[in-house]
Scaffold this motif. Structure first.
Motif, PDB file in Angstrom:
ATOM      1  N   TYR A 129       0.832  -1.199   0.000  1.00 25.06           N
ATOM      2  CA  TYR A 129       0.000   0.000   0.000  1.00 25.06           C
ATOM      3  C   TYR A 129       0.870   1.253   0.000  1.00 25.06           C
ATOM      4  CZ  TYR A 129      -3.781  -3.119   1.577  1.00 25.06           C
ATOM      5  OH  TYR A 129      -4.699  -4.140   1.685  1.00 25.06           O
ATOM      6  N   ARG A 130       0.333   2.303  -0.655  1.00 27.15           N
ATOM      7  CA  ARG A 130       0.990   3.602  -0.663  1.00 27.15           C
ATOM      8  C   ARG A 130      -0.063   4.671  -0.357  1.00 27.15           C
ATOM      9  NH1 ARG A 130       3.803   4.132  -5.866  1.00 27.15           N
ATOM     10  NH2 ARG A 130       5.597   3.181  -4.826  1.00 27.15           N
ATOM     11  N   ALA A 131       0.333   5.712   0.366  1.00 28.32           N
ATOM     12  CA  ALA A 131      -0.596   6.795   0.673  1.00 28.32           C
ATOM     13  C   ALA A 131      -0.972   7.548  -0.595  1.00 28.32           C
ATOM     14  CB  ALA A 131       0.029   7.743   1.692  1.00 28.32           C
ATOM     15  N   ASP A 132      -2.266   7.826  -0.754  1.00 26.76           N
ATOM     16  CA  ASP A 132      -2.737   8.595  -1.898  1.00 26.76           C
ATOM     17  C   ASP A 132      -2.247  10.036  -1.782  1.00 26.76           C
ATOM     18  OD1 ASP A 132      -4.724   8.508  -4.280  1.00 26.76           O
ATOM     19  OD2 ASP A 132      -5.326  10.300  -3.171  1.00 26.76           O
ATOM     20  N   LYS A 133      -1.923  10.659  -2.895  1.00 29.08           N
ATOM     21  CA  LYS A 133      -1.355  12.006  -2.866  1.00 29.08           C
ATOM     22  C   LYS A 133      -2.403  13.089  -2.627  1.00 29.08           C
ATOM     23  CE  LYS A 133       2.551  10.887  -5.910  1.00 29.08           C
ATOM     24  NZ  LYS A 133       3.245  11.204  -7.190  1.00 29.08           N
ATOM     25  N   SER A 134      -3.655  12.799  -2.923  1.00 35.65           N
ATOM     26  CA  SER A 134      -4.672  13.841  -2.848  1.00 35.65           C
ATOM     27  C   SER A 134      -5.579  13.742  -1.629  1.00 35.65           C
ATOM     28  CB  SER A 134      -5.532  13.811  -4.116  1.00 35.65           C
ATOM     29  OG  SER A 134      -6.207  12.568  -4.236  1.00 35.65           O
ATOM     30  N   ARG A 135      -5.512  12.647  -0.883  1.00 37.32           N
ATOM     31  CA  ARG A 135      -6.384  12.481   0.274  1.00 37.32           C
ATOM     32  C   ARG A 135      -5.723  11.528   1.264  1.00 37.32           C
ATOM     33  NH1 ARG A 135     -10.929   9.704  -3.347  1.00 37.32           N
ATOM     34  NH2 ARG A 135      -9.734  10.825  -4.941  1.00 37.32           N
ATOM     35  N   PRO A 136      -6.137  11.607   2.538  1.00 34.89           N
ATOM     36  CA  PRO A 136      -5.516  10.728   3.546  1.00 34.89           C
ATOM     37  C   PRO A 136      -6.084   9.311   3.488  1.00 34.89           C
ATOM     38  CG  PRO A 136      -7.155  12.122   4.585  1.00 34.89           C
ATOM     39  CD  PRO A 136      -7.074  12.560   3.145  1.00 34.89           C
ATOM     40  N   ARG A 139      -3.716   3.372  -0.768  1.00 33.67           N
ATOM     41  CA  ARG A 139      -4.054   2.693  -2.018  1.00 33.67           C
ATOM     42  C   ARG A 139      -3.288   1.385  -2.135  1.00 33.67           C
ATOM     43  NH1 ARG A 139      -3.381   6.460  -7.200  1.00 33.67           N
ATOM     44  NH2 ARG A 139      -3.505   4.357  -8.094  1.00 33.67           N
ATOM     45  N   LEU A 140      -3.990   0.355  -2.594  1.00 37.51           N
ATOM     46  CA  LEU A 140      -3.343  -0.922  -2.888  1.00 37.51           C
ATOM     47  C   LEU A 140      -2.573  -0.775  -4.186  1.00 37.51           C
ATOM     48  CD1 LEU A 140      -3.110  -4.003  -2.154  1.00 37.51           C
ATOM     49  CD2 LEU A 140      -5.028  -4.354  -3.727  1.00 37.51           C
ATOM     50  N   GLN A 190       1.271 -17.332 -17.214  1.00 39.49           N
ATOM     51  CA  GLN A 190       0.562 -16.388 -18.073  1.00 39.49           C
ATOM     52  C   GLN A 190       0.891 -14.970 -17.633  1.00 39.49           C
ATOM     53  OE1 GLN A 190      -3.640 -17.415 -19.535  1.00 39.49           O
ATOM     54  NE2 GLN A 190      -3.619 -18.284 -17.467  1.00 39.49           N
ATOM     55  N   ARG A 191       1.043 -14.071 -18.594  1.00 35.11           N
ATOM     56  CA  ARG A 191       1.261 -12.656 -18.297  1.00 35.11           C
ATOM     57  C   ARG A 191       0.299 -11.833 -19.138  1.00 35.11           C
ATOM     58  NH1 ARG A 191       6.442 -14.917 -18.555  1.00 35.11           N
ATOM     59  NH2 ARG A 191       7.581 -14.833 -16.553  1.00 35.11           N
ATOM     60  N   PHE A 192      -0.367 -10.905 -18.468  1.00 29.50           N
ATOM     61  CA  PHE A 192      -1.319 -10.039 -19.166  1.00 29.50           C
ATOM     62  C   PHE A 192      -1.514  -8.777 -18.349  1.00 29.50           C
ATOM     63  CE2 PHE A 192      -3.428 -13.297 -16.667  1.00 29.50           C
ATOM     64  CZ  PHE A 192      -4.295 -12.575 -15.859  1.00 29.50           C
ATOM     65  N   LYS A 193      -2.326  -7.855 -18.856  1.00 25.79           N
ATOM     66  CA  LYS A 193      -2.563  -6.595 -18.155  1.00 25.79           C
ATOM     67  C   LYS A 193      -4.028  -6.465 -17.758  1.00 25.79           C
ATOM     68  CE  LYS A 193       1.172  -3.465 -19.348  1.00 25.79           C
ATOM     69  NZ  LYS A 193       1.498  -2.049 -19.629  1.00 25.79           N
ATOM     70  N   ARG A 194      -4.241  -5.903 -16.570  1.00 26.98           N
ATOM     71  CA  ARG A 194      -5.580  -5.610 -16.071  1.00 26.98           C
ATOM     72  C   ARG A 194      -5.560  -4.220 -15.439  1.00 26.98           C
ATOM     73  NH1 ARG A 194      -6.965  -9.097 -18.775  1.00 26.98           N
ATOM     74  NH2 ARG A 194      -8.401 -10.830 -18.377  1.00 26.98           N
ATOM     75  N   PRO A 195      -5.459  -3.168 -16.260  1.00 28.23           N
ATOM     76  CA  PRO A 195      -5.496  -1.812 -15.707  1.00 28.23           C
ATOM     77  C   PRO A 195      -6.882  -1.514 -15.152  1.00 28.23           C
ATOM     78  CG  PRO A 195      -5.611  -1.748 -18.100  1.00 28.23           C
ATOM     79  CD  PRO A 195      -5.356  -3.177 -17.731  1.00 28.23           C
ATOM     80  N   GLY A 196      -6.934  -0.608 -14.225  1.00 36.26           N
ATOM     81  CA  GLY A 196      -8.226  -0.269 -13.631  1.00 36.26           C
ATOM     82  C   GLY A 196      -8.128   0.972 -12.778  1.00 36.26           C
ATOM     83  N   LYS A 197      -9.218   1.289 -12.083  1.00 36.50           N
ATOM     84  CA  LYS A 197      -9.263   2.451 -11.212  1.00 36.50           C
ATOM     85  C   LYS A 197      -8.465   2.184  -9.936  1.00 36.50           C
ATOM     86  CE  LYS A 197     -13.884   3.803 -12.798  1.00 36.50           C
ATOM     87  NZ  LYS A 197     -15.292   4.066 -12.384  1.00 36.50           N
ATOM     88  N   PRO A 198      -8.085   3.260  -9.221  1.00 37.84           N
ATOM     89  CA  PRO A 198      -7.382   3.066  -7.947  1.00 37.84           C
ATOM     90  C   PRO A 198      -8.202   2.206  -6.986  1.00 37.84           C
ATOM     91  CG  PRO A 198      -7.266   5.362  -8.643  1.00 37.84           C
ATOM     92  CD  PRO A 198      -8.220   4.696  -9.570  1.00 37.84           C
ATOM     93  N   VAL A 199      -7.526   1.335  -6.265  1.00 39.17           N
ATOM     94  CA  VAL A 199      -8.164   0.472  -5.274  1.00 39.17           C
ATOM     95  C   VAL A 199      -7.680   0.917  -3.894  1.00 39.17           C
ATOM     96  CG1 VAL A 199      -8.428  -1.882  -4.410  1.00 39.17           C
ATOM     97  CG2 VAL A 199      -8.303  -1.462  -6.882  1.00 39.17           C
ATOM     98  N   PHE A 200      -8.599   1.449  -3.094  1.00 35.68           N
ATOM     99  CA  PHE A 200      -8.234   1.887  -1.760  1.00 35.68           C
ATOM    100  C   PHE A 200      -8.277   0.711  -0.792  1.00 35.68           C
ATOM    101  CE2 PHE A 200      -9.698   5.831  -3.799  1.00 35.68           C
ATOM    102  CZ  PHE A 200      -8.560   6.606  -3.605  1.00 35.68           C
TER     103      PHE A 200
END
Length: 218
Positions: A129-136, A139-140, A190-200
């Motif tokens: 996890y990393r702290a989100d830059k815009s809110r306390p 994020r996973l 297997q290797r592939f991509k699954r981009p998506g929205k931020p997960v808190f």
């Protein structure tokens, strides 16, 4: 639980703070404060302190455990013009059947949680996890999961998911050898991509469920 912690945290180190060329970093939350927020039957399984939001002050991640539940919490420091203290930044329910305490560490601002649950068939999960830059909020940014037999009784599966790049790797763990010579070999990678929205943190997926979903992905 979070209500009592939030109230206590709001009272911690609050007061007037004047601008100065340099200031002493805020100390981490005390064990006593964390213990004051526990309910009957709960205990602190583990904690780690370090700077997660880049302000130079100590933040804290800790696991609260009871006979039937385990929850990861994070509180971030804040240092405003008129006050300072700590505020809740997320929580997530860990597996209720641990094979030992979760391992918590902070590496270059990233909270790493390593947890092993289950029984003879075990589930190893590593959350980053990393702290989100815009809110306390936390994020996973990474999730690694392995399901395997601790006695080499059956095959296993593993995955690694980088939520920053969207890159996913899955693989089967094929049992080879017997007795003391038993081990696992990687297969069907297997290797592939699954981009998506931020997960808190609150929305962290179940690691075994995510492993099954990615293993079935084409």
């Amino acid at each position: 639980m979070m209500r009592s912690l939030a109230i206590a945290a709001a009272l911690l180190l609050c007061g007037t703070a004047h601008a100065a060329p340099a200031r002493t970093p805020m100390p981490p939350i005390t064990d006593a404060l964390l213990l004051d927020g526990l309910e009957l039957g709960e205990e602190i399984e583990g904690r780690v302190d370090g700077d997660l939001n880049g302000d130079g002050d100590a933040d804290t991640a800790f696991v609260v455990a009871s006979p039937d539940a385990r929850t990861l919490y994070v509180v971030l420091s804040y240092h405003g013009e008129v006050d300072m203290g700590h505020e809740p930044a997320g929580n997530f329910r860990l597996g209720a059947d641990p094979l030992g305490p979760a391992t918590l560490s902070i590496d270059k601002g990233v909270l790493v949680v390593e947890d092993l649950t289950g029984g003879t068939t075990a589930l190893s999960a590593t959350y980053r996890y990393r702290a989100d830059k815009s809110r306390p909020k936390m994020r996973l940014i990474g999730l690694d999961t392995t399901v395997y037999s601790r006695t080499y009784a059956h095959d296993g599966n593993a995955m690694s998911w980088n939520l920053v790049t969207g890159e996913v790797e899955t693989k089967a763990l094929k049992l080879t050898g017997e007795g003391e010579n038993a081990s696992y070999e990687d297969a069907f990678v297997q290797r592939f991509k699954r981009p998506g929205k931020p997960v808190f943190m609150e929305d962290t997926p179940d690691p075994e469920g995510q492993l099954i979903a990615f293993t079935k992905a084409k």
